[in-house]
Design an enzyme around this catalytic site. Structure first.
Site, PDB file in Angstrom:
ATOM      1  N   GLU A  52       0.829  -1.211   0.000  1.00 40.89           N
ATOM      2  CA  GLU A  52       0.000   0.000   0.000  1.00 40.89           C
ATOM      3  C   GLU A  52       0.864   1.261   0.000  1.00 40.89           C
ATOM      4  O   GLU A  52       0.526   2.256  -0.636  1.00 40.89           O
ATOM      5  CB  GLU A  52      -0.944  -0.004   1.207  1.00 40.89           C
TER       6      GLU A  52
ATOM      7  N   GLU B  63      -4.054  -9.523   3.012  1.00 34.51           N
ATOM      8  CA  GLU B  63      -4.728  -9.270   4.289  1.00 34.51           C
ATOM      9  C   GLU B  63      -5.851 -10.256   4.597  1.00 34.51           C
ATOM     10  O   GLU B  63      -6.057 -10.627   5.748  1.00 34.51           O
ATOM     11  CB  GLU B  63      -5.284  -7.838   4.319  1.00 34.51           C
TER      12      GLU B  63
HETATM   13  C1  3H9 Z   1      -1.474  -5.368   6.849  1.00 29.50           C
HETATM   14  O1  3H9 Z   1      -0.494  -5.019   6.269  1.00 29.50           O
HETATM   15  C2  3H9 Z   1      -2.646  -4.482   7.119  1.00 29.50           C
HETATM   16  C3  3H9 Z   1      -2.623  -3.220   6.285  1.00 29.50           C
HETATM   17  O2  3H9 Z   1      -3.279  -3.390   5.060  1.00 29.50           O
HETATM   18  C4  3H9 Z   1      -3.416  -2.115   6.930  1.00 29.50           C
HETATM   19  C5  3H9 Z   1      -2.827  -1.422   8.059  1.00 29.50           C
HETATM   20  C6  3H9 Z   1      -3.594  -0.182   8.425  1.00 29.50           C
HETATM   21  N1  3H9 Z   1       4.581  -8.249  11.291  1.00 29.50           N
HETATM   22  O3  3H9 Z   1       7.426 -15.940   7.637  1.00 29.50           O
HETATM   23  P1  3H9 Z   1       8.815 -15.854   8.102  1.00 29.50           P
HETATM   24  C7  3H9 Z   1       7.986 -12.056  11.225  1.00 29.50           C
HETATM   25  S1  3H9 Z   1      -1.630  -6.924   7.463  1.00 29.50           S
HETATM   26  C8  3H9 Z   1       5.408  -8.666  12.244  1.00 29.50           C
HETATM   27  O4  3H9 Z   1       9.356 -16.939   8.948  1.00 29.50           O
HETATM   28  P2  3H9 Z   1       9.689 -15.966   5.384  1.00 29.50           P
HETATM   29  C9  3H9 Z   1       7.638 -13.505  11.500  1.00 29.50           C
HETATM   30  O5  3H9 Z   1       6.774 -13.633  12.598  1.00 29.50           O
HETATM   31  C10 3H9 Z   1      -0.071  -7.693   7.089  1.00 29.50           C
HETATM   32  N2  3H9 Z   1       6.255  -9.699  12.097  1.00 29.50           N
HETATM   33  O6  3H9 Z   1       9.844 -15.600   6.908  1.00 29.50           O
HETATM   34  C11 3H9 Z   1       9.004 -14.099  11.716  1.00 29.50           C
HETATM   35  O7  3H9 Z   1       9.401 -13.744  13.015  1.00 29.50           O
HETATM   36  P3  3H9 Z   1      10.387 -14.689  13.839  1.00 29.50           P
HETATM   37  C12 3H9 Z   1       0.035  -8.072   5.665  1.00 29.50           C
HETATM   38  C13 3H9 Z   1       6.249 -10.323  10.927  1.00 29.50           C
HETATM   39  O8  3H9 Z   1      10.885 -15.449   4.714  1.00 29.50           O
HETATM   40  C14 3H9 Z   1       9.882 -13.312  10.734  1.00 29.50           C
HETATM   41  O9  3H9 Z   1       9.141 -12.120  10.442  1.00 29.50           O
HETATM   42  N3  3H9 Z   1       1.274  -8.791   5.460  1.00 29.50           N
HETATM   43  C15 3H9 Z   1       5.391  -9.934   9.892  1.00 29.50           C
HETATM   44  O10 3H9 Z   1       9.306 -17.389   5.222  1.00 29.50           O
HETATM   45  C16 3H9 Z   1      10.155 -14.034   9.463  1.00 29.50           C
HETATM   46  O11 3H9 Z   1       8.917 -14.469   8.893  1.00 29.50           O
HETATM   47  C17 3H9 Z   1       1.320 -10.125   5.486  1.00 29.50           C
HETATM   48  O12 3H9 Z   1       0.340 -10.801   5.643  1.00 29.50           O
HETATM   49  C18 3H9 Z   1       4.535  -8.845  10.102  1.00 29.50           C
HETATM   50  N4  3H9 Z   1       3.697  -8.403   9.153  1.00 29.50           N
HETATM   51  O13 3H9 Z   1       8.415 -15.137   4.883  1.00 29.50           O
HETATM   52  C19 3H9 Z   1       2.670 -10.742   5.315  1.00 29.50           C
HETATM   53  N5  3H9 Z   1       5.592 -10.768   8.830  1.00 29.50           N
HETATM   54  O14 3H9 Z   1      11.687 -14.654  13.092  1.00 29.50           O
HETATM   55  C20 3H9 Z   1       2.943 -11.709   6.411  1.00 29.50           C
HETATM   56  C21 3H9 Z   1       6.552 -11.627   9.208  1.00 29.50           C
HETATM   57  O15 3H9 Z   1      10.434 -14.051  15.162  1.00 29.50           O
HETATM   58  N6  3H9 Z   1       4.279 -12.263   6.316  1.00 29.50           N
HETATM   59  N7  3H9 Z   1       6.944 -11.364  10.470  1.00 29.50           N
HETATM   60  O16 3H9 Z   1       9.746 -16.026  13.834  1.00 29.50           O
HETATM   61  C22 3H9 Z   1       4.619 -13.230   5.427  1.00 29.50           C
HETATM   62  O17 3H9 Z   1       3.840 -13.637   4.599  1.00 29.50           O
HETATM   63  C23 3H9 Z   1       5.993 -13.816   5.525  1.00 29.50           C
HETATM   64  O18 3H9 Z   1       6.456 -13.614   6.833  1.00 29.50           O
HETATM   65  C24 3H9 Z   1       7.020 -13.202   4.550  1.00 29.50           C
HETATM   66  C25 3H9 Z   1       8.438 -13.752   4.886  1.00 29.50           C
HETATM   67  C26 3H9 Z   1       6.635 -13.618   3.140  1.00 29.50           C
HETATM   68  C27 3H9 Z   1       7.071 -11.703   4.676  1.00 29.50           C
END
Ligand code: 3H9
Length: 708
Positions: free
Chosen positions: A108, A128
């Protein structure tokens, strides 16, 4: 980055302000990042020495979204929509430099920029809905203006991540650069700053017209594929607002819908499930000697359905694998199954022919145990019989190199006994795959008291490398999943003899959110599996305990499920649709009569209560006994191996959400009606109900704050 260092820094190079976010691990938009970025954008906008801005990230990825860690608190200013608006309104060009995964709020931010450059490997998306949310910072309003209504529907309602090349073709990106994306973004920023043309602001583009047909199709698909979930339908409403309202009003509508979902139970459950999937890989209490061993080559013993699929898992992950069977015909069948499986993917277009050839090439079929000599890990997937396991493990002990991990895929047999067939029980572990092993994500990693920590750590890391959700469990009858499933299965049979039909039980559990009903699943996997298991366990039933033999009766009629054209349902040739069968109804009704049970209408609430709370009660025992150390281990087993709805978090989370006093009371009521044999509340459940505790919290603070 130092822990306390500011997460956003600006460097001005040749009149371009490169604003870099540096907040490991994924540059999530925490309050500090939002504040830092807003401040940096405002300063650069006001700086006379700056002509244009680049928003970039340090580390492994562009911003991966809002910071999930902050979602349990009320949102704090500056809010993301304020930031994205400030970026879009900036009088100087703002260019996003995307790499890694630019997701959710991260994408975004990019959408609010005036130009988007990405590396070829970058992936973008608005996932999301997978967290029970919708984009809350303009995503539903800006994306359709860039890529059109139908494409935005697909991306936002499905929540799927898109590669840079597709995103460029769709209009979501403006340029694909080489890997030095910041330099390319700076060059683009300079071009825009000197161009005569006005800046292209996504929000100012004409609204995309609603495509009614696409809209109706999206509503139907969401109701079917994302059954029970609120967010996809809300996302569709937000997209309609983009097409019918001016931008400012559309943004207000989006924000209101987002905030409502942010507070919802489904979003909380999905967030829990997301974080639990990451947490489950972290093994509590393993010492420094738990360094995983390197795995370069694998072996699989047994080329049956399971063994062949496990060999595929290794081949898919790029590991060479020797597939051994003692029977040449069985080995040939196994290889044929592997080829057929891959060929289906090629025909479907999900796998290239060259990739199939490469994967098949990694699998070396063999009848010779010597072929396993080089393997760093061997998974045994032979017949489920302790004498067979003895032969296999004695043979492995003789041939495997020292330090090789010896794993058994047994579902029910005692892993410690199997380890005892070798001279190296410390190297033996259970790796319990779920069928079809090349598809299902769950892997129960079963340790025995003698399994070396390094071996457990190796199996866990290997599971992850194979794309599985590996859950560590202690050896126990049926481990976690099947042990809890046995409770549910028993209740489903009792429900039949008391008045329900298979379709009633299946409907109630599908309504609850399960991917499939238990009777339809049993027909799919084959009733003979459960039948054999039931016979093998018959001696464990204490005399006088209630038992229902309907499964025996169905199997004795040769109805073994889909493969025989009939099981709990009937099937028409070439069609997998389960059809209620009058013959089964007659059999069940006759059984009730013969056993003197008066049939009654059973409400769905009772079906769900008995099926789910019986599992939860067993889950409490599993926790109590230390088979797992955290409730999230159990929840991950059920989400990834048994089709439990992710938006309910898992059985233990669902019990917490319902309130453990209510669950305990329900179990006491069942005890009063059906007797204590199967319905005595687990002590841990009683304790947590009394003290206002939660399984998920108990697990996290295991020991220290037991019951808090
Ligand atoms: C949003 O954005 C709402 C908005 O539209 C509106 C707002 C107003 N936050 O998955 P991994 C941590 S909703 C905090 O193992 P990979 C995860 O817990 C969000 N932490 O790595 C882990 O921590 P730890 C929309 C996060 O390489 C570490 O990062 N976004 C977040 O296999 C590594 O993660 C999503 O839905 C976060 N948002 O995959 C994306 N994301 O090392 C969600 C990750 O302590 N994330 N962590 O265990 C993913 O899909 C995958 O984590 C990503 C990396 C592809 C980024």
């Amino acid at each position: 980055m130092e822990p306390d260092a500011a997460p956003v820094a600006t460097a001005i190079r040749d009149r371009i302000a490169v604003i870099t976010i540096d907040r490991p691990p994924v540059n999530a938009l925490s309050t500090a990042v939002r504040a830092g970025l807003l401040d940096a954008v405002r300063r650069a906008a006001a700086d006379r020495d700056v002509d244009a801005l680049v928003i970039a990230c340090a580390g492994r990825t562009f911003i991966a979204g809002a910071d999930l860690a902050e979602f349990d608190r009320p949102p704090e200013p500056p809010h993301l929509p304020e930031l994205t608006q400030a970026i879009e309104d900036c009088p100087k060009p703002v260019v996003a430099a995307l790499f890694g995964t630019a997701l959710g709020g991260g994408f975004e931010v990019a959408l609010a920029c005036h130009y988007r450059v990405a590396t070829p490997g970058a992936r973008i998306g608005l996932p999301e809905v997978k967290l029970g949310l919708i984009p809350g910072a303009g995503g539903t309003q800006r994306l359709p203006r860039l890529v059109g209504f139908e494409r935005a529907l697909a991306m936002i309602v499905g929540g799927d991540v898109v590669g840079a090349v597709d995103a460029l073709a769709a209009g979501a990106l403006d340029e694909i650069a080489g890997d030095d994306v910041v330099t390319a973004a700076a060059a683009a920023a300079r071009r825009l700053a000197t161009a005569a043309a006005p800046l292209r602001r996504s929000g100012a583009l004409a609204a995309a017209a609603v495509d009614r047909t696409a809209l109706e199709r999206a509503r139907r698909d969401a109701a079917k594929r994302q059954r029970g979930q609120h967010a996809p339908l809300v996302a569709i409403d937000a997209l309609c607002a983009a097409a019918t309202l001016p931008l400012a009003e559309g943004l207000i509508r989006e924000r209101a819908l987002f905030l409502e979902l942010r507070r919802s139970e489904q979003a909380a459950a999905l967030r829990y499930a997301f974080l639990a999937e990451r947490e489950v890989a972290k093994l509590p209490g393993l010492g420094a000697d738990a360094k995983p061993r390197a795995i370069h080559r694998a072996g699989v013993v047994g080329a049956g359905t399971m063994g062949a699929a496990i060999a595929m898992c290794f081949a898919n992950a790029g590991l060479p694998v020797a597939l051994l069977d003692v029977d040449a015909a069985g080995l040939a069948r196994g290889l044929e199954n592997i080829r057929r499986n891959y060929a289906t993917s090629v025909a479907r277009g999900s796998l290239a022919q060259a990739a199939m050839d490469e994967r098949v090439g990694r699998i070396a079929a063999t009848l010779d145990w010597d072929a396993l000599r080089e393997a760093d890990v061997v998974v045994e997937a032979a017949f489920e019989d302790i004498d067979v396991k003895r032969q296999v493990f004695e043979a492995l002990d003789a041939v495997a190199r020292p330090g090789a991990v010896l794993a058994t895929n047994t579902s029910y047999l005692d892993v410690a006994t199997i380890a005892g067939f070798t001279t190296r029980p410390q190297d033996v572990v259970g790796m319990h795959f779920f069928s079809p092993a090349n598809v299902m994500r769950l892997l129960e990693v079963v340790r025995t008291p003698r399994t070396a920590p390094a071996v457990l750590a190796t199996a866990m890391r290997l599971g992850r490398a194979l794309g599985k959700v590996a859950v560590p469990v202690m050896g126990s009858d049926g481990f976690v999943g099947n042990r809890m499933l046995m409770q549910r299965t028993r209740e489903t049979f009792f429900l039949l003899e008391e008045g329900a039909l298979p379709q009633d039980v299946d409907r109630a559990l599908v309504e609850f959110g399960f991917a499939m009903g238990p009777f339809a699943v049993a027909d799919l996997s084959g009733l003979d599996i459960g039948w054999a298991n039931r016979k093998a366990r018959a001696h464990r039933r204490l005399p006088g305990m209630r038992d229902c033999n309907l499964l025996d009766q169905v199997c004795e009629r040769g109805r073994l499920g889909q493969k025989t054209g009939a099981g709990w349902y009937r099937y028409e040739a070439g069609d997998r649709t389960p059809r209620p069968d009058p013959e089964i109804e007659a059999l069940i009704v006759a059984h009730s009569r013969a056993t003197g049970i008066e049939r009654r209408p059973i409400p769905d609430e009772e079906i769900v209560g008995r099926c789910v709370w019986s599992m939860v009660n067993e889950g409490a025992r599993i926790l109590e006994e230390g088979v797992v150390t955290r409730a999230l281990d159990i929840d991950m087993v059920w989400l990834h191996g048994y089709g439990f709805p992710a938006w309910r978090g898992g059985p233990m989370y669902a019990a917490d959400a319902a309130g453990l006093t209510a669950v305990h009371d329900a179990i006491l009521r069942y005890r009063d009606r059906f007797g204590p044999d199967y319905w005595t509340p687990a002590p841990l459940l009683g304790e947590l109900a009394r003290t206002g505790g939660r399984f998920t919290r108990w697990a996290r603070d295991a020991g220290a704050t037991r019951g808090s």
